[in-house]
Design an enzyme around this catalytic site. Structure first.
Site, PDB file in Angstrom:
ATOM      1  N   GLN A  14       0.862  -1.187   0.000  1.00  8.62           N
ATOM      2  CA  GLN A  14       0.000   0.000   0.000  1.00  8.62           C
ATOM      3  C   GLN A  14       0.897   1.235   0.000  1.00  8.62           C
ATOM      4  O   GLN A  14       1.868   1.284   0.742  1.00  8.62           O
ATOM      5  CB  GLN A  14      -0.843  -0.044   1.274  1.00  8.62           C
ATOM      6  CG  GLN A  14      -1.050   1.279   2.017  1.00  8.62           C
ATOM      7  CD  GLN A  14      -2.139   2.130   1.395  1.00  8.62           C
ATOM      8  OE1 GLN A  14      -3.071   1.605   0.808  1.00  8.62           O
ATOM      9  NE2 GLN A  14      -2.015   3.436   1.511  1.00  8.62           N
ATOM     10  N   THR A  15       0.569   2.229  -0.818  1.00  9.41           N
ATOM     11  CA  THR A  15       1.329   3.482  -0.731  1.00  9.41           C
ATOM     12  C   THR A  15       0.511   4.677  -1.203  1.00  9.41           C
ATOM     13  O   THR A  15      -0.406   4.530  -2.013  1.00  9.41           O
ATOM     14  CB  THR A  15       2.655   3.398  -1.524  1.00  9.41           C
ATOM     15  OG1 THR A  15       3.352   4.631  -1.391  1.00  9.41           O
ATOM     16  CG2 THR A  15       2.417   3.132  -3.003  1.00  9.41           C
ATOM     17  N   ARG A  16       0.866   5.851  -0.657  1.00  9.69           N
ATOM     18  CA  ARG A  16       0.263   7.099  -1.135  1.00  9.69           C
ATOM     19  C   ARG A  16       1.365   8.090  -1.504  1.00  9.69           C
ATOM     20  O   ARG A  16       1.117   9.278  -1.669  1.00  9.69           O
ATOM     21  CB  ARG A  16      -0.653   7.721  -0.065  1.00  9.69           C
ATOM     22  CG  ARG A  16      -0.119   7.736   1.333  1.00  9.69           C
ATOM     23  CD  ARG A  16      -0.988   8.548   2.271  1.00  9.69           C
ATOM     24  NE  ARG A  16      -0.443   9.882   2.434  1.00  9.69           N
ATOM     25  CZ  ARG A  16       0.361  10.243   3.429  1.00  9.69           C
ATOM     26  NH1 ARG A  16       0.703   9.396   4.368  1.00  9.69           N
ATOM     27  NH2 ARG A  16       0.820  11.474   3.488  1.00  9.69           N
ATOM     28  N   HIS A  36      10.728   5.351  -3.890  1.00  7.72           N
ATOM     29  CA  HIS A  36      12.159   5.518  -4.114  1.00  7.72           C
ATOM     30  C   HIS A  36      12.848   4.180  -3.834  1.00  7.72           C
ATOM     31  O   HIS A  36      12.189   3.169  -3.633  1.00  7.72           O
ATOM     32  CB  HIS A  36      12.700   6.643  -3.234  1.00  7.72           C
ATOM     33  CG  HIS A  36      12.046   7.963  -3.519  1.00  7.72           C
ATOM     34  ND1 HIS A  36      12.160   8.590  -4.735  1.00  7.72           N
ATOM     35  CD2 HIS A  36      11.233   8.747  -2.761  1.00  7.72           C
ATOM     36  CE1 HIS A  36      11.463   9.724  -4.713  1.00  7.72           C
ATOM     37  NE2 HIS A  36      10.882   9.838  -3.528  1.00  7.72           N
ATOM     38  N   HIS A  43      11.749   1.996  -0.831  1.00  3.71           N
ATOM     39  CA  HIS A  43      10.484   1.259  -0.973  1.00  3.71           C
ATOM     40  C   HIS A  43      10.673   0.016  -1.825  1.00  3.71           C
ATOM     41  O   HIS A  43      10.075  -1.023  -1.568  1.00  3.71           O
ATOM     42  CB  HIS A  43       9.425   2.154  -1.614  1.00  3.71           C
ATOM     43  CG  HIS A  43       9.216   3.449  -0.882  1.00  3.71           C
ATOM     44  ND1 HIS A  43       9.784   4.621  -1.303  1.00  3.71           N
ATOM     45  CD2 HIS A  43       8.534   3.723   0.246  1.00  3.71           C
ATOM     46  CE1 HIS A  43       9.449   5.579  -0.459  1.00  3.71           C
ATOM     47  NE2 HIS A  43       8.691   5.072   0.490  1.00  3.71           N
ATOM     48  N   ARG A  57       6.357   1.120   8.998  1.00  2.00           N
ATOM     49  CA  ARG A  57       6.372   2.019  10.142  1.00  2.00           C
ATOM     50  C   ARG A  57       5.277   3.061   9.951  1.00  2.00           C
ATOM     51  O   ARG A  57       5.108   3.598   8.856  1.00  2.00           O
ATOM     52  CB  ARG A  57       7.751   2.697  10.161  1.00  2.00           C
ATOM     53  CG  ARG A  57       8.006   3.480  11.391  1.00  2.00           C
ATOM     54  CD  ARG A  57       9.340   4.207  11.299  1.00  2.00           C
ATOM     55  NE  ARG A  57       9.533   5.017  12.481  1.00  2.00           N
ATOM     56  CZ  ARG A  57       8.948   6.197  12.670  1.00  2.00           C
ATOM     57  NH1 ARG A  57       8.172   6.703  11.745  1.00  2.00           N
ATOM     58  NH2 ARG A  57       9.154   6.867  13.787  1.00  2.00           N
ATOM     59  N   ARG A  80     -16.383  44.401  -3.145  1.00  5.17           N
ATOM     60  CA  ARG A  80     -14.915  44.416  -3.103  1.00  5.17           C
ATOM     61  C   ARG A  80     -14.402  42.985  -2.923  1.00  5.17           C
ATOM     62  O   ARG A  80     -13.441  42.572  -3.578  1.00  5.17           O
ATOM     63  CB  ARG A  80     -14.406  45.295  -1.956  1.00  5.17           C
ATOM     64  CG  ARG A  80     -14.580  46.783  -2.178  1.00  5.17           C
ATOM     65  CD  ARG A  80     -13.998  47.519  -0.972  1.00  5.17           C
ATOM     66  NE  ARG A  80     -14.458  48.888  -0.834  1.00  5.17           N
ATOM     67  CZ  ARG A  80     -13.728  49.958  -1.171  1.00  5.17           C
ATOM     68  NH1 ARG A  80     -12.529  49.817  -1.699  1.00  5.17           N
ATOM     69  NH2 ARG A  80     -14.202  51.174  -0.977  1.00  5.17           N
ATOM     70  N   ILE A 102      -6.829  47.541  -4.415  1.00  7.91           N
ATOM     71  CA  ILE A 102      -6.701  48.025  -3.039  1.00  7.91           C
ATOM     72  C   ILE A 102      -6.744  46.826  -2.085  1.00  7.91           C
ATOM     73  O   ILE A 102      -5.918  46.698  -1.205  1.00  7.91           O
ATOM     74  CB  ILE A 102      -7.839  49.016  -2.691  1.00  7.91           C
ATOM     75  CG1 ILE A 102      -7.738  50.259  -3.582  1.00  7.91           C
ATOM     76  CG2 ILE A 102      -7.754  49.411  -1.214  1.00  7.91           C
ATOM     77  CD1 ILE A 102      -8.847  51.278  -3.343  1.00  7.91           C
ATOM     78  N   ALA A 103      -7.699  45.927  -2.287  1.00  6.62           N
ATOM     79  CA  ALA A 103      -7.871  44.737  -1.454  1.00  6.62           C
ATOM     80  C   ALA A 103      -7.782  45.072   0.031  1.00  6.62           C
ATOM     81  O   ALA A 103      -6.847  44.691   0.714  1.00  6.62           O
ATOM     82  CB  ALA A 103      -6.837  43.676  -1.827  1.00  6.62           C
TER      83      ALA A 103
HETATM   84  S1  PPS Z   1     -11.017  46.993  -4.276  1.00  4.69           S
HETATM   85  O1  PPS Z   1     -11.448  47.537  -2.973  1.00  4.69           O
HETATM   86  O2  PPS Z   1      -9.776  46.267  -4.140  1.00  4.69           O
HETATM   87  O3  PPS Z   1     -12.084  46.203  -4.915  1.00  4.69           O
HETATM   88  O4  PPS Z   1     -10.752  48.274  -5.186  1.00  4.69           O
HETATM   89  P1  PPS Z   1     -10.104  48.290  -6.651  1.00  4.69           P
HETATM   90  O5  PPS Z   1     -10.718  47.312  -7.537  1.00  4.69           O
HETATM   91  O6  PPS Z   1      -8.621  48.258  -6.523  1.00  4.69           O
HETATM   92  O7  PPS Z   1     -10.542  49.704  -7.170  1.00  4.69           O
HETATM   93  C1  PPS Z   1     -10.017  50.855  -6.618  1.00  4.69           C
HETATM   94  C2  PPS Z   1     -10.068  51.978  -7.639  1.00  4.69           C
HETATM   95  O8  PPS Z   1     -11.398  52.414  -7.847  1.00  4.69           O
HETATM   96  C3  PPS Z   1     -11.517  53.838  -7.667  1.00  4.69           C
HETATM   97  N1  PPS Z   1     -12.574  54.017  -6.662  1.00  4.69           N
HETATM   98  C4  PPS Z   1     -12.525  53.737  -5.341  1.00  4.69           C
HETATM   99  N2  PPS Z   1     -11.537  53.276  -4.526  1.00  4.69           N
HETATM  100  C5  PPS Z   1     -11.821  53.101  -3.223  1.00  4.69           C
HETATM  101  N3  PPS Z   1     -13.002  53.356  -2.665  1.00  4.69           N
HETATM  102  C6  PPS Z   1     -14.022  53.828  -3.441  1.00  4.69           C
HETATM  103  N4  PPS Z   1     -15.210  54.068  -2.887  1.00  4.69           N
HETATM  104  C7  PPS Z   1     -13.798  54.021  -4.831  1.00  4.69           C
HETATM  105  N5  PPS Z   1     -14.570  54.457  -5.838  1.00  4.69           N
HETATM  106  C8  PPS Z   1     -13.815  54.433  -6.948  1.00  4.69           C
HETATM  107  C9  PPS Z   1     -10.167  54.337  -7.261  1.00  4.69           C
HETATM  108  O9  PPS Z   1      -9.701  55.098  -8.349  1.00  4.69           O
HETATM  109  C10 PPS Z   1      -9.272  53.122  -7.105  1.00  4.69           C
HETATM  110  O10 PPS Z   1      -8.173  53.186  -7.969  1.00  4.69           O
HETATM  111  P2  PPS Z   1      -6.648  53.164  -7.501  1.00  4.69           P
HETATM  112  O11 PPS Z   1      -5.909  52.654  -8.687  1.00  4.69           O
HETATM  113  O12 PPS Z   1      -6.500  52.250  -6.311  1.00  4.69           O
HETATM  114  O13 PPS Z   1      -6.328  54.570  -7.211  1.00  4.69           O
END
Ligand code: PPS
Length: 572
Positions: free
Chosen positions: A194-196, A200, A203, A289, A449, A475-476
């Site tokens: 049996q092996t997952r 080498h 074995h 083992r 977002r 922006i995330a």
């Molecule tokens: S996110 O939050 O990661 O989904 O935003 P993102 O897709 O990077 O978009 C950001 C760009 O959209 C413009 N923008 C805004 N940003 C922040 N808040 C609000 N309410 C908003 N409305 C429009 C803004 O130009 C951001 O562009 P960047 O390139 O970051 O300057």
């Protein structure tokens, strides 16, 4: 005159062709359940007799006794519950006597289940008994807790069609086919391995000795259903096994793939593996083992003792009928230039050489040599295709920061520098590009977002998986979403580099290239990040760059140097 299956007869549940056709027509009317990956594996072994003497998914009484005592209600040894878990909503449509169409992910009805009973099991108690722990670091426990459904449905199963496979079909031998093959070749004694993991030299040495010791032929019987999360994928492994097969004397050894969903239950699982191999016509079974061990728990200790599995199998030897071939760990002895079981080495006079799994993976990642005494070059080469060194892996560069922090400029500069270096295709997923091509309907609420970032994550993971570079620059603002994206990308085996463009708000606002901050301050834009919407700064990014006092070129250079230090680019 091959060994009898567990319980006496091979219990295959496939209906004869005509009956299957008739039942298939009726099944269109039955409530249907889409089998999970694990259930699909279990069903295949139920149907082909790998789980003999089971005739379906366990009912409550059998389940309780299996969990408590490793036995079916009729006393037959059976160490692992094989149950069908369904959602509350689906269970609500069923009653004893109902028939359920069990479907594969394509919607094909594979089998019909006749419901005996439905119940809500105590899954924590099940974990404690079956796995001997409720630690969520145990993959079996985690599966029960996070992925299984709350209601179990017991009942007989009748097979309408065999589960479909498109890969390595010539190597997927059912119990019946393996038995036929053994009979045809005159193999009366067969020892299963049996092996997952990839195999080498250690074995091969071990299996070779086991076969000699048992005076038996050898069946390499790797699990290709579900193994421990993070294991080498079965495609790569099977290509490795095919190379390894050539190392054995011709006509002595066979390779067949087992579509089992492992539970990583250690000793109990070893018993189960033995029973399954007996059903496949094997007379002997190798238990090494830490057989089917899941690694370490949250407390840093192994869940099971290294030889617990051997002990449990030995205790049930008579009932199992299949004979265990126990093995100590095989190690390379430098002075002898050969492998030996560790208990046959005198470490005060001889040098033991070993490469751990972790060390092996490090060497692969860094493209370092794997010594010949450890692995076969063909196998190592095969694994190098799957695990290229970092300099050839895909990766995602994830820039995050406030609007106007310099993300786009920096992302663009890094892209150009990577193209100058060459070697990988580069895709830019800048905020504006994404909002135009992937997320044009989305706004800036938290939900939107998050959706936007997850879409970016999906695309980045695909690019990374295929060996390219994805450069993301949204922006995330939310840490949890960024963490999810990291997980998605890292799952592909490629790299994820988070770069916080940490230019402070005052500087971003002072620049105000798009005039958006002014509008936000004036209340013309609502929910603007940094003004009246949150930005959760990364706590442990791979890199943080404040662009207040450095040119885009300098900032991009920092990123390139970081990538070089991490091994993702090789500037030499
Ligand atoms: S996110 O939050 O990661 O989904 O935003 P993102 O897709 O990077 O978009 C950001 C760009 O959209 C413009 N923008 C805004 N940003 C922040 N808040 C609000 N309410 C908003 N409305 C429009 C803004 O130009 C951001 O562009 P960047 O390139 O970051 O300057």
């Amino acid at each position: 005159d091959l060994i009898a299956p567990h319980g006496g007869t091979l219990v295959e549940l496939q209906l004869p062709a005509e009956e299957a056709e008739a039942e298939k027509a009726r099944a269109a009317e039955y409530p249907s359940w889409d089998l999970t990956e694990r259930q699909l594996c279990d069903l295949e072994l139920l149907l082909n007799g790998g789980f003999s003497p089971l005739t379906g998914f366990l009912g409550r009484a059998d389940y309780e006794r299996v969990v408590q005592e490793m036995r079916l209600t009729d006393g037959t040894l059976w160490p692992i519950p094989v149950t069908l878990d369904v959602s509350e909503a689906f269970a609500g449509t069923l009653a004893p006597g109902s028939r359920v169409a069990l479907r594969d992910p394509e919607g094909v009805v594979l089998a019909v289940l006749t419901v005996d009973e439905l119940w809500r099991p105590d899954r924590e108690a099940e974990a404690a008994k079956v796995f001997g722990t409720t630690d969520g670091a145990h993959p079996g426990v985690a599966h029960l807790r996070e992925r299984s459904h709350p209601v179990y449905v017991g009942g007989r199963v009748a097979g309408l069609a065999e589960p479909v496979h498109y890969d390595f079909t010539h190597l997927r031998l059912s119990p019946r086919h393996l038995r036929e093959r053994f009979a045809r070749s005159g193999w009366r004694r067969v020892v299963a391995f049996q092996t997952r993991n990839p195999m080498h030299r250690a074995h091969v040495e071990l299996t070779f000795r086991a076969a000699r010791q048992a005076e038996a032929n050898l069946l390499i019987h790797p699990v290709v259903g579900m193994t421990k999360p993070g294991d080498v994928d079965h495609f790569s492994r099977v290509r490795c096994y095919e190379h390894v097969l050539k190392k054995y004397p011709e006509q002595t050894t066979a390779l067949s793939l087992l579509p089992l969903a492992m539970r990583m239950a250690g000793p109990r699982e070893a018993l189960w593996h033995a029973i399954i191999r007996r059903n496949h016509g094997c007379t002997h079974f190798i238990v090494g083992r830490d057989h089917a061990g899941p690694g370490k728990g949250s407390n840093g200790e192994d869940f099971y003792g290294p030889y617990d599995a051997q002990e449990l199998v030995r205790r049930h030897a008579d009932e199992l009928g299949i004979e265990m071939v126990p093995f100590q760990m095989m190690v390379y002895v430098k002075e002898r230039a050969e492998y030996a079981p560790i208990d046959e080495v005198d470490e005060s006079r001889e040098t033991v050489m070993q490469i751990s799994g972790t060390e092996f993976r490090r060497r692969m990642r860094e493209g370092l040599e794997i010594p010949d005494w450890f692995g076969y070059p063909e196998v190592v080469e095969e694994l190098r295709k799957t695990y290229p060194p970092r300099a050839r892996q895909g990766l995602t560069l994830f820039f995050t920061g406030l609007s106007g922090s310099g993300k786009s400029t920096l992302a663009n500069a890094v892209m150009v520098k990577l193209m100058e270096i060459g070697g990988r295709r580069v895709t830019l997923l800048d905020g504006d590009i994404v909002r135009k091509h992937l997320s044009s309907e989305l706004g800036f609420s938290k939900e939107h977002r998050d959706l936007n970032i997850r879409r970016i994550g999906f695309v980045a993971a695909e690019i990374t998986k295929n060996g390219g570079v994805a450069i993301c620059a949204p922006i995330a603002p939310y840490a949890a979403t960024r963490r999810d994206v990291r997980a998605m990308v890292e799952e592909t085996g490629g790299g994820f580099i988070e770069i916080h463009v940490s230019t402070p708000l005052e500087e971003c606002e002072r620049r105000d290239r798009k005039g958006l901050y002014a509008k936000a301050r004036a209340g013309l834009i609502k929910g603007f990040t940094g003004i009246d919407d949150p930005y959760e700064a990364p706590e442990t990014p791979e890199l943080a760059i404040d662009t207040t006092d450095c040119s885009p070129d300098e900032a991009a250079q920092q990123v390139i140097l970081k990538l070089e230090r991490l091994g993702f680019i090789d500037l030499r």
